[in-house]
Design an enzyme around this catalytic site. Structure first.
Site, PDB file in Angstrom:
ATOM      1  N   TYR A  32     -24.627 -31.890 -23.681  1.00  0.00           N
ATOM      2  CA  TYR A  32     -24.177 -32.958 -22.786  1.00  0.00           C
ATOM      3  C   TYR A  32     -24.790 -34.292 -23.181  1.00  0.00           C
ATOM      4  O   TYR A  32     -25.703 -34.374 -24.001  1.00  0.00           O
ATOM      5  CB  TYR A  32     -24.545 -32.630 -21.336  1.00  0.00           C
ATOM      6  CG  TYR A  32     -26.017 -32.793 -21.005  1.00  0.00           C
ATOM      7  CD1 TYR A  32     -26.467 -33.917 -20.305  1.00  0.00           C
ATOM      8  CD2 TYR A  32     -26.951 -31.841 -21.389  1.00  0.00           C
ATOM      9  CE1 TYR A  32     -27.813 -34.075 -19.997  1.00  0.00           C
ATOM     10  CE2 TYR A  32     -28.292 -31.993 -21.086  1.00  0.00           C
ATOM     11  CZ  TYR A  32     -28.719 -33.115 -20.395  1.00  0.00           C
ATOM     12  OH  TYR A  32     -30.050 -33.272 -20.106  1.00  0.00           O
ATOM     13  N   LYS A 146     -29.507 -31.508 -27.096  1.00  0.00           N
ATOM     14  CA  LYS A 146     -29.344 -31.852 -25.671  1.00  0.00           C
ATOM     15  C   LYS A 146     -28.484 -30.781 -25.008  1.00  0.00           C
ATOM     16  O   LYS A 146     -27.306 -30.973 -24.679  1.00  0.00           O
ATOM     17  CB  LYS A 146     -28.741 -33.244 -25.510  1.00  0.00           C
ATOM     18  CG  LYS A 146     -28.994 -33.855 -24.137  1.00  0.00           C
ATOM     19  CD  LYS A 146     -28.683 -35.340 -24.134  1.00  0.00           C
ATOM     20  CE  LYS A 146     -28.845 -35.954 -22.750  1.00  0.00           C
ATOM     21  NZ  LYS A 146     -30.242 -35.928 -22.263  1.00  0.00           N
ATOM     22  N   GLU A 178     -43.123 -34.390 -23.813  1.00  0.00           N
ATOM     23  CA  GLU A 178     -42.272 -35.378 -23.144  1.00  0.00           C
ATOM     24  C   GLU A 178     -42.187 -35.048 -21.665  1.00  0.00           C
ATOM     25  O   GLU A 178     -42.744 -34.055 -21.205  1.00  0.00           O
ATOM     26  CB  GLU A 178     -40.875 -35.396 -23.769  1.00  0.00           C
ATOM     27  CG  GLU A 178     -40.141 -34.076 -23.689  1.00  0.00           C
ATOM     28  CD  GLU A 178     -38.787 -34.099 -24.390  1.00  0.00           C
ATOM     29  OE1 GLU A 178     -38.249 -35.199 -24.623  1.00  0.00           O
ATOM     30  OE2 GLU A 178     -38.265 -33.012 -24.693  1.00  0.00           O
ATOM     31  N   LEU A 202     -36.632 -34.272 -27.203  1.00  0.00           N
ATOM     32  CA  LEU A 202     -35.317 -34.858 -27.393  1.00  0.00           C
ATOM     33  C   LEU A 202     -35.475 -36.253 -27.985  1.00  0.00           C
ATOM     34  O   LEU A 202     -36.299 -37.042 -27.511  1.00  0.00           O
ATOM     35  CB  LEU A 202     -34.572 -34.949 -26.061  1.00  0.00           C
ATOM     36  CG  LEU A 202     -33.160 -35.532 -26.140  1.00  0.00           C
ATOM     37  CD1 LEU A 202     -32.222 -34.567 -26.865  1.00  0.00           C
ATOM     38  CD2 LEU A 202     -32.625 -35.862 -24.756  1.00  0.00           C
TER      39      LEU A 202
END
Length: 284
Positions: A32, A146, A178, A202
Protein backbone atom coordinates in the site's frame (compact mmCIF):
# COMPACT_ATOMS: atom_id res chain seq x y z
CA UNK A 1 -21.22 11.62 -3.40
CA UNK A 2 -17.82 10.09 -2.51
CA UNK A 3 -15.87 8.02 -5.03
CA UNK A 4 -13.24 5.30 -4.81
CA UNK A 5 -11.11 3.40 -7.31
CA UNK A 6 -11.63 -0.33 -7.70
CA UNK A 7 -9.62 -2.14 -10.36
CA UNK A 8 -9.07 0.90 -12.54
CA UNK A 9 -12.65 2.22 -12.37
CA UNK A 10 -14.01 5.18 -10.45
CA UNK A 11 -17.15 4.08 -8.60
CA UNK A 12 -19.26 5.24 -5.66
CA UNK A 13 -17.38 4.42 -2.47
CA UNK A 14 -20.25 2.42 -0.98
CA UNK A 15 -20.20 0.19 -4.05
CA UNK A 16 -16.54 -0.79 -3.58
CA UNK A 17 -16.83 -4.38 -2.35
CA UNK A 18 -14.13 -7.02 -1.78
CA UNK A 19 -14.37 -10.77 -2.26
CA UNK A 20 -13.94 -12.78 0.95
CA UNK A 21 -11.16 -14.79 -0.71
CA UNK A 22 -9.12 -11.77 -1.70
CA UNK A 23 -5.58 -12.60 -0.59
CA UNK A 24 -5.13 -9.17 0.94
CA UNK A 25 -8.02 -9.89 3.30
CA UNK A 26 -6.93 -13.43 4.16
CA UNK A 27 -3.13 -13.17 4.13
CA UNK A 28 -2.20 -9.49 4.02
CA UNK A 29 -0.80 -10.45 0.62
CA UNK A 30 -0.36 -6.98 -0.82
CA UNK A 31 1.23 -3.56 -0.47
CA UNK A 32 0.00 0.00 0.00
CA UNK A 33 0.82 3.70 -0.10
CA UNK A 34 -0.48 6.82 1.64
CA UNK A 35 -0.12 10.07 -0.28
CA UNK A 36 -0.61 13.54 1.21
CA UNK A 37 -2.82 16.09 -0.56
CA UNK A 38 -2.40 19.82 0.05
CA UNK A 39 -4.53 22.40 -1.77
CA UNK A 40 -5.90 19.65 -3.96
CA UNK A 41 -2.41 18.64 -5.14
CA UNK A 42 -0.59 15.39 -4.41
CA UNK A 43 2.73 15.88 -2.61
CA UNK A 44 5.73 13.78 -3.77
CA UNK A 45 3.40 11.71 -5.96
CA UNK A 46 6.15 10.36 -8.21
CA UNK A 47 8.21 9.13 -5.25
CA UNK A 48 5.20 7.34 -3.74
CA UNK A 49 4.36 5.65 -7.03
CA UNK A 50 7.95 4.52 -7.50
CA UNK A 51 7.98 2.98 -4.02
CA UNK A 52 4.60 1.38 -4.72
CA UNK A 53 6.05 -0.21 -7.84
CA UNK A 54 9.15 -1.41 -5.94
CA UNK A 55 6.97 -2.99 -3.27
CA UNK A 56 4.81 -4.83 -5.81
CA UNK A 57 7.90 -6.23 -7.53
CA UNK A 58 9.34 -7.30 -4.16
CA UNK A 59 6.36 -9.57 -3.49
CA UNK A 60 6.00 -10.80 -7.06
CA UNK A 61 2.82 -8.92 -7.97
CA UNK A 62 2.64 -7.55 -11.50
CA UNK A 63 1.26 -4.02 -11.46
CA UNK A 64 -1.40 -3.97 -14.23
CA UNK A 65 -1.16 -0.20 -14.69
CA UNK A 66 1.55 2.14 -15.92
CA UNK A 67 2.72 5.01 -13.72
CA UNK A 68 0.92 7.45 -16.01
CA UNK A 69 -2.32 5.48 -15.72
CA UNK A 70 -2.08 5.46 -11.93
CA UNK A 71 -1.37 9.19 -11.88
CA UNK A 72 -4.42 9.86 -14.03
CA UNK A 73 -6.64 7.67 -11.85
CA UNK A 74 -5.49 9.34 -8.64
CA UNK A 75 -5.82 12.82 -10.08
CA UNK A 76 -9.37 12.06 -11.16
CA UNK A 77 -10.15 10.63 -7.72
CA UNK A 78 -8.92 13.78 -5.96
CA UNK A 79 -10.90 16.00 -8.32
CA UNK A 80 -14.13 13.96 -8.13
CA UNK A 81 -14.00 13.97 -4.33
CA UNK A 82 -13.01 17.67 -4.27
CA UNK A 83 -10.26 16.82 -1.76
CA UNK A 84 -8.33 19.91 -0.70
CA UNK A 85 -6.48 18.70 2.39
CA UNK A 86 -6.13 15.05 3.30
CA UNK A 87 -4.75 11.74 2.10
CA UNK A 88 -5.10 9.13 -0.61
CA UNK A 89 -4.90 5.51 0.54
CA UNK A 90 -4.00 3.04 -2.23
CA UNK A 91 -3.36 -0.69 -2.04
CA UNK A 92 -2.94 -3.64 -4.34
CA UNK A 93 -3.31 -7.31 -3.46
CA UNK A 94 -2.40 -10.48 -5.33
CA UNK A 95 -6.09 -10.90 -6.09
CA UNK A 96 -8.91 -13.36 -5.50
CA UNK A 97 -8.16 -17.11 -5.41
CA UNK A 98 -9.11 -20.22 -3.38
CA UNK A 99 -7.33 -20.01 -0.04
CA UNK A 100 -3.87 -21.52 -0.20
CA UNK A 101 -0.62 -20.20 1.27
CA UNK A 102 1.26 -20.65 -2.02
CA UNK A 103 0.72 -18.23 -4.89
CA UNK A 104 -2.31 -19.13 -7.06
CA UNK A 105 -1.37 -21.50 -9.88
CA UNK A 106 -3.78 -19.88 -12.35
CA UNK A 107 -3.48 -16.30 -13.58
CA UNK A 108 -5.16 -14.04 -11.04
CA UNK A 109 -5.85 -10.35 -11.61
CA UNK A 110 -4.48 -8.16 -8.80
CA UNK A 111 -7.02 -6.08 -6.87
CA UNK A 112 -6.35 -2.33 -6.80
CA UNK A 113 -8.21 -0.06 -4.38
CA UNK A 114 -7.82 3.64 -3.65
CA UNK A 115 -9.88 6.17 -1.72
CA UNK A 116 -9.49 9.61 -0.18
CA UNK A 117 -9.97 10.97 3.31
CA UNK A 118 -10.02 14.53 4.56
CA UNK A 119 -7.27 15.06 7.15
CA UNK A 120 -5.98 18.26 8.69
CA UNK A 121 -2.34 18.96 9.51
CA UNK A 122 -1.36 18.25 13.17
CA UNK A 123 -0.56 21.94 13.75
CA UNK A 124 -0.63 21.91 17.57
CA UNK A 125 1.69 18.91 17.88
CA UNK A 126 4.04 20.31 15.22
CA UNK A 127 4.50 23.36 17.44
CA UNK A 128 4.68 21.77 20.89
CA UNK A 129 6.19 18.35 20.11
CA UNK A 130 5.02 14.92 21.22
CA UNK A 131 5.78 12.18 23.73
CA UNK A 132 6.96 8.69 22.74
CA UNK A 133 7.51 5.29 24.29
CA UNK A 134 10.02 2.53 23.52
CA UNK A 135 9.12 -0.98 22.39
CA UNK A 136 10.98 -3.99 21.02
CA UNK A 137 10.75 -4.30 17.24
CA UNK A 138 9.05 -7.65 16.64
CA UNK A 139 8.35 -7.24 12.92
CA UNK A 140 9.55 -9.40 10.03
CA UNK A 141 12.89 -8.69 8.34
CA UNK A 142 11.60 -7.03 5.15
CA UNK A 143 10.38 -3.77 6.61
CA UNK A 144 11.51 -2.03 3.41
CA UNK A 145 8.40 -3.48 1.70
CA UNK A 146 5.31 -1.39 2.47
CA UNK A 147 3.30 -4.51 3.16
CA UNK A 148 -0.28 -4.90 4.38
CA UNK A 149 1.14 -7.11 7.16
CA UNK A 150 1.10 -4.49 9.92
CA UNK A 151 0.28 -6.44 13.07
CA UNK A 152 3.63 -5.63 14.69
CA UNK A 153 3.16 -1.94 13.90
CA UNK A 154 -0.39 -2.01 15.25
CA UNK A 155 0.67 -3.55 18.56
CA UNK A 156 3.44 -0.97 18.91
CA UNK A 157 1.09 1.93 18.16
CA UNK A 158 -1.49 0.61 20.60
CA UNK A 159 1.16 0.47 23.32
CA UNK A 160 1.89 4.13 22.62
CA UNK A 161 -1.80 5.04 22.83
CA UNK A 162 -2.24 3.15 26.10
CA UNK A 163 0.65 5.13 27.60
CA UNK A 164 -0.67 8.47 26.39
CA UNK A 165 2.02 8.81 23.73
CA UNK A 166 1.96 9.87 20.09
CA UNK A 167 4.32 7.20 18.82
CA UNK A 168 6.23 4.05 19.77
CA UNK A 169 9.94 4.06 18.92
CA UNK A 170 10.98 0.52 18.02
CA UNK A 171 14.37 -1.05 18.62
CA UNK A 172 16.05 -4.39 17.86
CA UNK A 173 18.13 -5.09 20.93
CA UNK A 174 19.97 -1.84 21.62
CA UNK A 175 19.62 -0.37 18.12
CA UNK A 176 16.77 1.99 17.29
CA UNK A 177 15.01 1.16 14.00
CA UNK A 178 11.93 3.34 13.41
CA UNK A 179 8.54 4.28 14.80
CA UNK A 180 5.40 2.21 14.43
CA UNK A 181 4.38 4.46 11.51
CA UNK A 182 7.31 6.85 11.15
CA UNK A 183 11.05 7.25 10.69
CA UNK A 184 13.06 8.41 13.72
CA UNK A 185 15.83 11.03 13.76
CA UNK A 186 18.10 12.27 16.53
CA UNK A 187 20.40 15.31 16.61
CA UNK A 188 23.72 15.32 18.44
CA UNK A 189 26.29 18.12 18.25
CA UNK A 190 24.55 19.59 15.23
CA UNK A 191 24.50 16.31 13.25
CA UNK A 192 21.21 14.69 12.19
CA UNK A 193 21.39 10.91 12.64
CA UNK A 194 18.86 8.42 11.27
CA UNK A 195 18.86 4.69 10.51
CA UNK A 196 20.14 3.83 7.05
CA UNK A 197 17.47 2.75 4.56
CA UNK A 198 17.86 -1.03 4.52
CA UNK A 199 15.60 -4.04 5.10
CA UNK A 200 15.07 -3.13 8.79
CA UNK A 201 13.11 0.06 8.11
CA UNK A 202 10.77 1.52 5.54
CA UNK A 203 12.49 3.95 3.18
CA UNK A 204 10.24 6.88 4.05
CA UNK A 205 9.32 9.38 1.35
CA UNK A 206 9.25 12.19 3.91
CA UNK A 207 12.57 10.95 5.27
CA UNK A 208 14.13 11.20 1.81
CA UNK A 209 12.75 14.72 1.35
CA UNK A 210 14.28 15.70 4.70
CA UNK A 211 17.68 14.25 3.77
CA UNK A 212 17.63 16.15 0.50
CA UNK A 213 16.71 19.39 2.24
CA UNK A 214 19.47 18.91 4.82
CA UNK A 215 22.02 18.30 2.08
CA UNK A 216 20.95 21.40 0.16
CA UNK A 217 21.00 23.62 3.25
CA UNK A 218 24.28 22.36 4.74
CA UNK A 219 22.84 20.48 7.71
CA UNK A 220 25.16 17.47 8.29
CA UNK A 221 23.53 14.03 8.23
CA UNK A 222 24.80 10.60 9.24
CA UNK A 223 22.69 7.66 8.10
CA UNK A 224 23.50 4.86 10.51
CA UNK A 225 21.97 2.81 13.27
CA UNK A 226 22.07 4.48 16.67
CA UNK A 227 21.58 2.99 20.12
CA UNK A 228 19.06 3.51 22.88
CA UNK A 229 21.85 5.09 24.93
CA UNK A 230 22.58 7.58 22.14
CA UNK A 231 18.86 8.32 21.84
CA UNK A 232 18.67 9.04 25.58
CA UNK A 233 21.58 11.48 25.28
CA UNK A 234 20.36 13.22 22.11
CA UNK A 235 20.12 17.00 21.93
CA UNK A 236 16.99 16.77 19.77
CA UNK A 237 14.73 13.99 18.49
CA UNK A 238 12.05 14.09 15.82
CA UNK A 239 10.04 11.76 13.62
CA UNK A 240 8.79 11.98 10.07
CA UNK A 241 5.90 10.52 8.10
CA UNK A 242 3.49 11.42 5.32
CA UNK A 243 0.81 12.40 7.83
CA UNK A 244 2.93 13.76 10.70
CA UNK A 245 5.40 15.66 8.47
CA UNK A 246 8.42 16.72 10.63
CA UNK A 247 7.25 16.12 14.20
CA UNK A 248 9.38 17.17 17.21
CA UNK A 249 9.74 14.63 20.02
CA UNK A 250 10.07 16.18 23.46
CA UNK A 251 9.92 13.02 25.58
CA UNK A 252 11.13 9.43 25.17
CA UNK A 253 10.04 6.79 27.68
CA UNK A 254 9.30 9.45 30.30
CA UNK A 255 12.66 11.22 29.84
CA UNK A 256 12.62 14.79 28.57
CA UNK A 257 14.61 15.45 25.40
CA UNK A 258 16.89 18.49 25.68
CA UNK A 259 15.03 21.29 27.44
CA UNK A 260 11.62 19.79 26.69
CA UNK A 261 10.97 21.98 23.66
CA UNK A 262 11.50 21.43 19.92
CA UNK A 263 15.15 22.12 19.10
CA UNK A 264 16.60 24.64 16.67
CA UNK A 265 17.64 22.13 14.01
CA UNK A 266 14.25 20.44 14.15
CA UNK A 267 12.62 23.85 13.71
CA UNK A 268 14.85 24.63 10.75
CA UNK A 269 14.00 21.32 9.07
CA UNK A 270 10.30 21.96 9.69
CA UNK A 271 10.65 25.32 7.98
CA UNK A 272 12.47 23.79 5.01
CA UNK A 273 9.85 21.06 4.73
CA UNK A 274 6.93 23.48 4.72
CA UNK A 275 8.72 25.49 2.04
CA UNK A 276 8.99 22.32 -0.06
CA UNK A 277 5.27 21.58 0.38
CA UNK A 278 4.41 25.12 -0.71
CA UNK A 279 6.80 24.87 -3.65
CA UNK A 280 4.94 21.80 -4.92
CA UNK A 281 1.39 22.46 -3.73
CA UNK A 282 0.96 26.15 -2.93
CA UNK A 283 0.70 28.13 0.30
CA UNK A 284 -0.53 26.32 3.40
Amino acid sequence: MIFAILNGKLIERNQAKMDIEDRGYQFGDGVYEVIRVYNGKMFTLQEHLERFERSTKSIGVSLPYTMDQLKSLLLELVEKNNLRLGIIYMQITRGVAPRNHAFPEENVEPTLVAYTREMTRPKDELQTGVKTILTEDIRWLRCDIKSLNLLGNILAKQKAVEHGCFEAIQHRGQNVTEGSSSNIFMVKNGIVITHESNHLILKGITKDVILGLCSASGIPVNERAFTLKELAEADEVFLSSTVAEVMPIIEVEGKVVGNGEPGSITRKIQELFVNEIEKQCGAL
